[in-house]
Design a protein around this motif. Structure first.
Motif, PDB file in Angstrom:
ATOM      1  N   LEU A  75       0.829  -1.203   0.000  1.00  0.00           N
ATOM      2  CA  LEU A  75       0.000   0.000   0.000  1.00  0.00           C
ATOM      3  C   LEU A  75       0.869   1.262   0.000  1.00  0.00           C
ATOM      4  O   LEU A  75       0.537   2.256  -0.637  1.00  0.00           O
ATOM      5  CB  LEU A  75      -0.926  -0.001   1.225  1.00  0.00           C
ATOM      6  N   LYS A  76       1.970   1.191   0.727  1.00  0.00           N
ATOM      7  CA  LYS A  76       2.890   2.337   0.776  1.00  0.00           C
ATOM      8  C   LYS A  76       3.498   2.595  -0.594  1.00  0.00           C
ATOM      9  O   LYS A  76       3.605   3.741  -1.043  1.00  0.00           O
ATOM     10  CB  LYS A  76       3.973   2.065   1.804  1.00  0.00           C
ATOM     11  N   ASN A  77       3.907   1.531  -1.273  1.00  0.00           N
ATOM     12  CA  ASN A  77       4.466   1.700  -2.620  1.00  0.00           C
ATOM     13  C   ASN A  77       3.434   2.274  -3.581  1.00  0.00           C
ATOM     14  O   ASN A  77       3.755   3.088  -4.441  1.00  0.00           O
ATOM     15  CB  ASN A  77       4.987   0.361  -3.139  1.00  0.00           C
ATOM     16  N   SER A  78       2.181   1.824  -3.433  1.00  0.00           N
ATOM     17  CA  SER A  78       1.116   2.349  -4.289  1.00  0.00           C
ATOM     18  C   SER A  78       0.882   3.821  -4.016  1.00  0.00           C
ATOM     19  O   SER A  78       0.670   4.616  -4.943  1.00  0.00           O
ATOM     20  CB  SER A  78      -0.174   1.555  -4.060  1.00  0.00           C
ATOM     21  N   ALA A  79       0.946   4.216  -2.740  1.00  0.00           N
ATOM     22  CA  ALA A  79       0.747   5.624  -2.385  1.00  0.00           C
ATOM     23  C   ALA A  79       1.912   6.473  -2.874  1.00  0.00           C
ATOM     24  O   ALA A  79       1.722   7.600  -3.350  1.00  0.00           O
ATOM     25  CB  ALA A  79       0.581   5.758  -0.877  1.00  0.00           C
ATOM     26  N   THR A  80       3.115   5.953  -2.781  1.00  0.00           N
ATOM     27  CA  THR A  80       4.295   6.694  -3.225  1.00  0.00           C
ATOM     28  C   THR A  80       4.263   6.914  -4.733  1.00  0.00           C
ATOM     29  O   THR A  80       4.636   7.981  -5.231  1.00  0.00           O
ATOM     30  CB  THR A  80       5.574   5.936  -2.840  1.00  0.00           C
ATOM     31  N   ALA A  81       3.800   5.884  -5.460  1.00  0.00           N
ATOM     32  CA  ALA A  81       3.703   5.997  -6.916  1.00  0.00           C
ATOM     33  C   ALA A  81       2.462   6.773  -7.353  1.00  0.00           C
ATOM     34  O   ALA A  81       2.203   6.899  -8.548  1.00  0.00           O
ATOM     35  CB  ALA A  81       3.694   4.606  -7.544  1.00  0.00           C
ATOM     36  N   LYS A  82       1.723   7.250  -6.377  1.00  0.00           N
ATOM     37  CA  LYS A  82       0.485   8.011  -6.612  1.00  0.00           C
ATOM     38  C   LYS A  82      -0.576   7.186  -7.338  1.00  0.00           C
ATOM     39  O   LYS A  82      -1.430   7.721  -8.052  1.00  0.00           O
ATOM     40  CB  LYS A  82       0.784   9.293  -7.406  1.00  0.00           C
ATOM     41  N   ASP A  83      -0.489   5.869  -7.170  1.00  0.00           N
ATOM     42  CA  ASP A  83      -1.543   4.994  -7.683  1.00  0.00           C
ATOM     43  C   ASP A  83      -2.694   4.880  -6.685  1.00  0.00           C
ATOM     44  O   ASP A  83      -3.791   4.458  -7.047  1.00  0.00           O
ATOM     45  CB  ASP A  83      -0.978   3.588  -7.962  1.00  0.00           C
ATOM     46  N   LEU A  84      -2.444   5.255  -5.445  1.00  0.00           N
ATOM     47  CA  LEU A  84      -3.463   5.223  -4.414  1.00  0.00           C
ATOM     48  C   LEU A  84      -4.046   6.618  -4.262  1.00  0.00           C
ATOM     49  O   LEU A  84      -3.406   7.530  -3.735  1.00  0.00           O
ATOM     50  CB  LEU A  84      -2.862   4.747  -3.086  1.00  0.00           C
ATOM     51  N   LYS A  85      -5.265   6.797  -4.750  1.00  0.00           N
ATOM     52  CA  LYS A  85      -5.917   8.102  -4.692  1.00  0.00           C
ATOM     53  C   LYS A  85      -6.578   8.313  -3.333  1.00  0.00           C
ATOM     54  O   LYS A  85      -6.570   7.435  -2.468  1.00  0.00           O
ATOM     55  CB  LYS A  85      -6.946   8.221  -5.815  1.00  0.00           C
ATOM     56  N   ASP A  86      -7.155   9.481  -3.156  1.00  0.00           N
ATOM     57  CA  ASP A  86      -7.763   9.812  -1.863  1.00  0.00           C
ATOM     58  C   ASP A  86      -9.105   9.129  -1.644  1.00  0.00           C
ATOM     59  O   ASP A  86      -9.506   8.875  -0.512  1.00  0.00           O
ATOM     60  CB  ASP A  86      -7.950  11.336  -1.727  1.00  0.00           C
ATOM     61  N   PHE A  87      -9.816   8.846  -2.729  1.00  0.00           N
ATOM     62  CA  PHE A  87     -11.111   8.161  -2.574  1.00  0.00           C
ATOM     63  C   PHE A  87     -11.463   7.429  -3.858  1.00  0.00           C
ATOM     64  O   PHE A  87     -10.978   7.755  -4.948  1.00  0.00           O
ATOM     65  CB  PHE A  87     -12.238   9.154  -2.218  1.00  0.00           C
ATOM     66  N   TYR A  88     -12.342   6.432  -3.678  1.00  0.00           N
ATOM     67  CA  TYR A  88     -12.861   5.635  -4.790  1.00  0.00           C
ATOM     68  C   TYR A  88     -14.355   5.444  -4.563  1.00  0.00           C
ATOM     69  O   TYR A  88     -14.763   4.951  -3.502  1.00  0.00           O
ATOM     70  CB  TYR A  88     -12.157   4.278  -4.867  1.00  0.00           C
ATOM     71  N   LYS A  89     -15.147   5.832  -5.561  1.00  0.00           N
ATOM     72  CA  LYS A  89     -16.602   5.692  -5.467  1.00  0.00           C
ATOM     73  C   LYS A  89     -17.075   4.718  -6.537  1.00  0.00           C
ATOM     74  O   LYS A  89     -16.758   4.877  -7.719  1.00  0.00           O
ATOM     75  CB  LYS A  89     -17.291   7.050  -5.652  1.00  0.00           C
ATOM     76  N   VAL A  90     -17.846   3.740  -6.106  1.00  0.00           N
ATOM     77  CA  VAL A  90     -18.268   2.653  -6.996  1.00  0.00           C
ATOM     78  C   VAL A  90     -19.736   2.812  -7.355  1.00  0.00           C
ATOM     79  O   VAL A  90     -20.600   2.892  -6.469  1.00  0.00           O
ATOM     80  CB  VAL A  90     -18.039   1.282  -6.327  1.00  0.00           C
ATOM     81  N   GLY A  91     -20.011   2.882  -8.665  1.00  0.00           N
ATOM     82  CA  GLY A  91     -21.385   2.917  -9.157  1.00  0.00           C
ATOM     83  C   GLY A  91     -21.755   1.580  -9.756  1.00  0.00           C
ATOM     84  O   GLY A  91     -21.080   0.564  -9.542  1.00  0.00           O
ATOM     85  N   MET A  92     -22.820   1.567 -10.543  1.00  0.00           N
ATOM     86  CA  MET A  92     -23.264   0.310 -11.129  1.00  0.00           C
ATOM     87  C   MET A  92     -22.391  -0.116 -12.307  1.00  0.00           C
ATOM     88  O   MET A  92     -22.150  -1.310 -12.520  1.00  0.00           O
ATOM     89  CB  MET A  92     -24.716   0.426 -11.591  1.00  0.00           C
ATOM     90  N   TRP A  93     -21.922   0.867 -13.080  1.00  0.00           N
ATOM     91  CA  TRP A  93     -21.210   0.530 -14.315  1.00  0.00           C
ATOM     92  C   TRP A  93     -19.708   0.758 -14.228  1.00  0.00           C
ATOM     93  O   TRP A  93     -18.954   0.242 -15.055  1.00  0.00           O
ATOM     94  CB  TRP A  93     -21.765   1.371 -15.470  1.00  0.00           C
ATOM     95  N   ASN A  94     -19.242   1.546 -13.265  1.00  0.00           N
ATOM     96  CA  ASN A  94     -17.838   1.906 -13.195  1.00  0.00           C
ATOM     97  C   ASN A  94     -17.516   2.503 -11.825  1.00  0.00           C
ATOM     98  O   ASN A  94     -18.385   2.524 -10.939  1.00  0.00           O
ATOM     99  CB  ASN A  94     -17.483   2.907 -14.295  1.00  0.00           C
ATOM    100  N   TYR A  95     -16.302   2.999 -11.680  1.00  0.00           N
ATOM    101  CA  TYR A  95     -15.925   3.700 -10.460  1.00  0.00           C
ATOM    102  C   TYR A  95     -15.255   5.021 -10.833  1.00  0.00           C
ATOM    103  O   TYR A  95     -14.754   5.196 -11.951  1.00  0.00           O
ATOM    104  CB  TYR A  95     -14.973   2.848  -9.605  1.00  0.00           C
ATOM    105  N   CYS A  96     -15.236   5.941  -9.881  1.00  0.00           N
ATOM    106  CA  CYS A  96     -14.543   7.206 -10.066  1.00  0.00           C
ATOM    107  C   CYS A  96     -13.587   7.418  -8.897  1.00  0.00           C
ATOM    108  O   CYS A  96     -13.866   7.007  -7.766  1.00  0.00           O
ATOM    109  CB  CYS A  96     -15.525   8.377 -10.144  1.00  0.00           C
ATOM    110  N   GLU A  97     -12.472   8.053  -9.164  1.00  0.00           N
ATOM    111  CA  GLU A  97     -11.465   8.328  -8.144  1.00  0.00           C
ATOM    112  C   GLU A  97     -11.113   9.806  -8.174  1.00  0.00           C
ATOM    113  O   GLU A  97     -11.407  10.516  -9.141  1.00  0.00           O
ATOM    114  CB  GLU A  97     -10.211   7.480  -8.375  1.00  0.00           C
ATOM    115  N   GLY A  98     -10.475  10.254  -7.100  1.00  0.00           N
ATOM    116  CA  GLY A  98     -10.123  11.667  -7.059  1.00  0.00           C
ATOM    117  C   GLY A  98      -9.321  12.042  -5.835  1.00  0.00           C
ATOM    118  O   GLY A  98      -8.806  11.185  -5.112  1.00  0.00           O
TER     119      GLY A  98
END
Length: 313
Positions: A75-98
């Motif tokens: 998880l730390k490596n993902s956060a360092t590489a900025k692959d870990l965003k601040d939030f993830y919202k899941v809908g019916m067809w897809n997800y959004c991050e930001g």
């Protein structure tokens, strides 16, 4: 009551059906447009990683738990590489991050392509694949994700069938204006629609509720919090309520409001003092005239009719 009354009788179930359809459309629109704040607030599941901490000592001190160093490292490596965003919202067809700023304002930066049988896989989204974390993910979380993947297909299918039946209910409901048979057929379609929308709502609520609990149990020590949207749940179950109510009123319109005019033909009866023409003994009876039976003359047993009789002295 007539056709006007019949139209008024089915107006209520028709309006409720339209309301249920709108609720389904709103549920379908969640997370489909990153520029619309309304749709961004509609989600089934949210993973908030904005408070993720990289210090295992702080985690152990605050939560009094044993830390999986391999998972923390991934998880730390993902956060360092900025692959870990601040939030993830899941809908019916897809997800959004930001990202989330210091004031708590969320800004959507990316929405994944829409997919028919979509399910949120944190291993792929957080770029944890091909790492040790993928193998040592807690069994409870892996089992929860496996169930989520399988049930998500049935859930999406139920929603699609429900919205198709709702549209069919509106079309068939037009014929209910003209007869109670139309209401009967519409009631059948409405019942099927209610079954599917209720099944979809119950499945999604239970599924994402379980997933939220699993995420919080496994990942909360790392300050990754999961939650569900109260707005999405409110719209979803409001659509179910509209569906149940429309089915009830369609059933009522089957039993009532025939659409036939209530005016009856008035029959004028003849009064006992009206004049009626009698048959003439000389001209013969006419069709429709009442027949008079001749009376025999005195001393005559024959059937001859004598209107006058003279006596000679």
């Amino acid at each position: 009551m007539g056709k006007v009354g019949r139209f008024a009788c089915i107006f209520v179930p028709m309006a409720l059906t339209i309301a249920s359809l709108l609720c389904l459309i709103i549920v379908f629109s969640g997370q489909t447009n990153q520029k619309m704040a309304v749709t961004n607030d509609l989600y089934f599941f949210k993973a908030d990683t904005s408070d993720f901490t990289e210090n295992p000592e702080e985690i152990e001190k605050l939560n009094n738990v044993n830390i999986d160093n391999e998972l923390l490292k991934a998880l730390k490596n993902s956060a360092t590489a900025k692959d870990l965003k601040d939030f993830y919202k899941v809908g019916m067809w897809n997800y959004c991050e930001g990202e989330t700023d210091d004031k708590g304002k969320e800004t959507v930066t990316y929405c994944s392509p829409r997919k028919m049988y979509f399910w949120f896989n944190p291993i792929n989204v957080w770029e944890l694949k091909d790492t040790a974390a993928q193998k040592i993910f807690p069994d409870k979380l892996k089992d929860g994700l496996d169930i989520y993947q399988k049930v998500a297909k049935w859930m999406v299918s139920s929603y699609v069938i429900a919205i198709c039946l709702t549209a069919a209910e509106l079309v068939v409901g037009i014929f209910a204006i003209f007869s109670r048979w139309g209401s009967f057929v519409t009631t059948i379609v409405s019942t099927a629609q209610t079954i599917f929308i209720l099944s979809a709502a119950a499945t999604s609520t239970g599924l994402y509720g379980t997933l939220t609990g699993t995420f919080n149990t496994v990942l909360k020590p790392y300050k990754i919090n999961a939650s569900m949207s109260t707005k999405m749940l409110a719209v979803l179950w409001l659509g179910v309520a509209f569906s149940v109510a429309s089915g009830f009123f369609w059933l009522v319109s089957t039993c009532c409001c025939s659409g036939k005019s209530s005016h009856k033909k008035v029959v004028v009866e003849k009064t006992p003092y009206t004049y009626e023409r009698v048959a003439s003994p000389y001209l013969g009876a006419r069709p429709g005239d009442q027949q008079m039976h001749p009376m025999p003359a005195h001393g005559n047993t024959g059937s001859a009719y004598e209107p006058m009789r003279h006596q000679h002295v």
